[in-house]
Every structure is written in C-alpha cells, then in structure tokens.
Design an enzyme around this catalytic site. Sequence first.
Site, short mmCIF file in Angstrom:
data_model
loop_
_atom_site.label_atom_id
_atom_site.label_comp_id
_atom_site.label_asym_id
_atom_site.label_seq_id
_atom_site.Cartn_x
_atom_site.Cartn_y
_atom_site.Cartn_z
N LYS A 50 5.56 -1.67 -14.46
CA LYS A 50 4.89 -2.66 -13.63
C LYS A 50 3.38 -2.59 -13.87
O LYS A 50 2.82 -1.49 -14.02
CB LYS A 50 5.23 -2.35 -12.16
CG LYS A 50 4.71 -3.31 -11.12
CD LYS A 50 5.23 -2.84 -9.75
CE LYS A 50 4.78 -3.74 -8.62
NZ LYS A 50 5.34 -3.29 -7.31
N SER A 124 7.73 -6.56 -4.97
CA SER A 124 6.71 -7.06 -5.87
C SER A 124 6.97 -6.69 -7.33
O SER A 124 6.31 -7.21 -8.24
CB SER A 124 5.33 -6.50 -5.46
OG SER A 124 5.32 -5.08 -5.49
N SER A 148 9.59 -2.87 -2.48
CA SER A 148 9.42 -3.49 -3.79
C SER A 148 10.23 -2.85 -4.90
O SER A 148 10.36 -3.42 -5.98
CB SER A 148 7.94 -3.47 -4.18
OG SER A 148 7.16 -4.18 -3.25
#
Length: 584
Positions: A50, A124, A148
């Site tokens: 990420k 996310s 997330s």
Amino acid sequence: MVHNIPASPDDPKPFNASPEWAPQAWLSRFPEPLRTSETGSLAGLRFAVKDNIDAQGLQTTAACAEFAYAPTAHATVVQKLLDSGAALAGKTNLDQFACGLNGTRSPYGAVPNALNADYVSGGSSAGSAYVVATGQVDFALGTDTAGSGRVPAGLNNIVGIKPSKGLISARGVVPAAQSVDCVSIFARTVDVAARVLQAARGYDPLDPYSRDLQLATHAWPEGVRFGVPSTLEFFGDGAAEQAFAQSIARLQAMGGVPVRIDYTPLAQAAALLYESALVAERYAAIRPFFDAHESAVIEPVRSIIAKGRQYSAVDLYEAQTQLRAYGQQAARMWSDIDVLLVPTTPTHYTIAQMQADPVALNRNLGAYTNFVNLLDYAAISVPSSIRDDGLPFGITFIGPCGSDWQLAELGQRYHHATGLTQGAIGLTLPAPQPLPGLVPGLAPPPMETTVRVAVVGAHLSGMPLNGQLTERQAHLVATTETAPDYRFYALPGTVPPKPGLVRVVSGQGSRIALEVWEMPVAHYGSFVALIPAPLGIGTLQLIDGSCVQGFLCEPLALEGATDISAHGGWRAYIASLSQNPTTP
C-alpha cells in the site's frame, strides 16, 4: 488482460472482473520485481505494498501528490519480507491518507471490486486487495486502523489478517492514527498470509508502539465457543443477512458453539473513533503538511482530518477514559467465548452509491470493524460465500491480543469448509497447511475455572460493595498488603466513598492493606463491568512479590483527592473518620 474470469467447476456464474492491470489499483511499479534474497521462507512469492508504506526506489504518496516524498530506506516490514525471499512488484492505490473504508477516496481513481467492477473494492487498502484477488501478486501489505485490512478482504473474496497491535513494526509507514495503526496482510489463502505474518513479525525498538508479544501456540478445540452479536444490522441487505446466517450454521456444523454476546459496548467504542476527540490523532498524524497544504487534501478526507483541530487535551483524556470504560464492559464476553464472529461488512455498495453519499455509507461498512484496534484485539477476515447476486461475502473472527495463530488456524479450517475458489481467479484452494506459529498436537491448556482479584476499598469484607463479590460466589482467600510501591487516596465525590490506589516510583510509596478474593471465572466479566471510571482492573504486586489482578485508579482522577497512604489501608482510614469527624 482478464475481463471475464472463468467460473469454477462448482459455480456456473462467471465473475464480472475488472481488467487485470487496472490503472486505479497500481500507483507505481518497479520495471522488474525487486529482490534482495533468492532464499528464505517466502522465496518465489511476489508482493505489493500500500502506498503509505515506504519502499526505497518508489515515491510514497499516501494518494496525495503534494505530500509525496522519496524514502531513503524500506519500511521495516518491507525489508523483512525482502530478506525472506519475497519479490516486491510495486505500490498500490488507497483511500487518501488511509482515511476511508471504500476505495473511492483517491485522486488517482476509485479502485473497482475484483469480482464486479460496478461495486466498491473496500478500503483504505483498496489496491492491495485488488491485485491479490486478481492474481497479480501472491500477497500484499495494507494497513488497518478502523478496518482497512479486513473490509477489502471481505469484499474481494480473499483473506485479510489484522494482527495484534505492535506485532509488526509500523516504522516507515505514514500514520493514520499511530496508537492504533497495524500493518495488515492480504492473500488468497490463510497459509500464505500466515507465512507472511511469521516473516514480518518482530519487536522494533525504533517503533514507539512496537511490542514483544508472546502469541498463543495452541489451536482452539473443535467445540470453539463463538460469540454472535446480540444486535445485527445489515442496512436492508437481505443477501448479506442470509449469508451471515449461513456462516453461523457452517461454524456450528464444524462443531462450534454459538454464544449470544452484548454488542452494545463494542458499538459504543467503535463510535468514538470518529465521533470524539480520538479523531484528533488523524490530524496529528500529518499536522505540518495539513496546516500548510489543506487544499491539497480531497473531500471528505479533508473535513474528517480538519475535525481533529477542534478538540482540547481535556477532550482527549475524557474520550480515552470513556473508551477504557467501554473496554471494561466488553471484556466480560471473553469469559463466555473463545472468539467473536461478525460479518466483515454488513452490506456492499456500488461505486456510484458510495460517491453519492460518501460519509454515511462508509460508516456503514465499518459497523463491525472500528472497535477492534481501539480495544486491542486481533482479527482475521476470511471468505464465507458468494451471494446469489454474485458478490462476495466475508466473515471476521476476532480474538484477544495474542490470539493471532489461533485465529489463523480457525480461519483456515473455516475457509476450506466453504468450498470457495481463490479470489477472482477461479482456482481451487490448495490443501490446508500447518501454520508456523502453532505447536503441532499441542492441546489447549486447561481452562481456568476461578480468578483471584485484590480489593482495597468498598469491596472489603463488611464494606458497602462487598455484596458484589459474595453474590458472585466469591470467597476470601487472603488478607495481605501490597508491595511498598503504592500511594493511596480518598477520592472526592464518590458514593459510597471509594479509594484510589496508584503505583509510584519504588521507594516513594507505602504498603496498603488488601483482601484477595476468588470467584468463578464465569462471573468475573459481570463483576468487572460494574467498575466505574476512574477505577479499573490492573496488576498489583503483593508484599511477597507475587502479582494478582486488582483495583487501580487513573492518575488523572487524583486532583482534589486526599492522600491517605499513612493510614495503611481503607479500614484504618474509615476508623479515623469516626474518631475524628473533622478529618477530611
């Protein structure tokens, strides 16, 4: 490019997947996967991270071009994985500054769902889940503050491990709310995710929230007691409600025993994350950048972070105390269950729906995730079913801190019981594998049937609250004293009058008289739930050097309190009041 992924032999419906190299999922990639070792436990596996996690050679943007910087080193976790033989492919898209659970809050575009591009991927860690589900990498790193690392797993038919806080170093990770952030792991099987966890874990003295945790090494028995929330909300999604009912039935068929638990304190704790001063930690995470470049942050991320400015330090202390109170109430459930079962998400929205109502619908996705890190639990999301409308449905197992391997073992058993294929690629699951953190053949330890607790004030024999012990079948086992490292205070305004016990620096305290009571563990949770703030249960050291659970007081509550340490105990202090009515 894969547009229509073949159906599995057991499922005649083809998946409606997005293009294999969806530009919304990747933000940057190495020309060739980066390797630093050809050997190790993860050799042969490719991964992505990420883009709020540092990887030297690629910018870290947190999905904000104005924030971007070039890291001079890999994040600790990235270096560990490279050293274990894994190859890093690149960086993935996310909800900006890891603020969101839906995957649409990025200036680089909304990440589509891997099985149906009209629907949200979850966030996310949206891009990380997508590239795993579509087979572009074997595993990926996300982060998890409010869900997330679980929501995108549940919405993309993959596995998401949310480890115990501090188990994986967060050094080199752009924080969202640093005290509760976790690095999370996505994979298509529990086996791969667990191997990554084993390679990634470890104490890091340069991470202020890292911890040297000892994890449980025994699996839960087949008759695992699993908690089911007393109230369930699916926001009108009948398909999700039916899928969760099926998950309960499947776990029962595996030998599990359902136990109804009070979900109220968990929901109350979850609400504090964005509806109290706790949101100020979001602002603190990027305060210098945000104050200088607020207009560079997209909505609704900007409004959420800006909200953190309005709170004072007093507001924060009050929110933290309220959170501890909810945690004390929630703790009672662990005396009745081994693990908590919840839907990973209660429903699934289209991208269009989410963009039309981004705040309320995002909140709905976190209905069963927001409390987990706040209350220091571990969790794993695993696929459960493909709904009749073709959308994936996942469930999450939640356990106490340190239960990571137990959760993985149960998650693997459950995942293989579903008969599902992997992610969006249609391949059958490989055979279950022994997990690296469990000792083969090790039976669970005998369950403790009683618990001992030390009392120092109104719960003493003959005192006003002693009935709270006796009505729970507790009995007195010892009268003794603390180690000489405590100060004792009469708290103002408490009814009935109560003391506060606080540990101090060695040599600056006194020995305080106390009683040790023993009660059935089945009643301990309801006893702890009665304890009002600012009191709580902690670990007390006794005069003989042993330790026992007992009453402690938050130091913040001592303002205006009277130091009564010289009396040596509550009985002596109460007696002094009757002898000298003017004593404060």
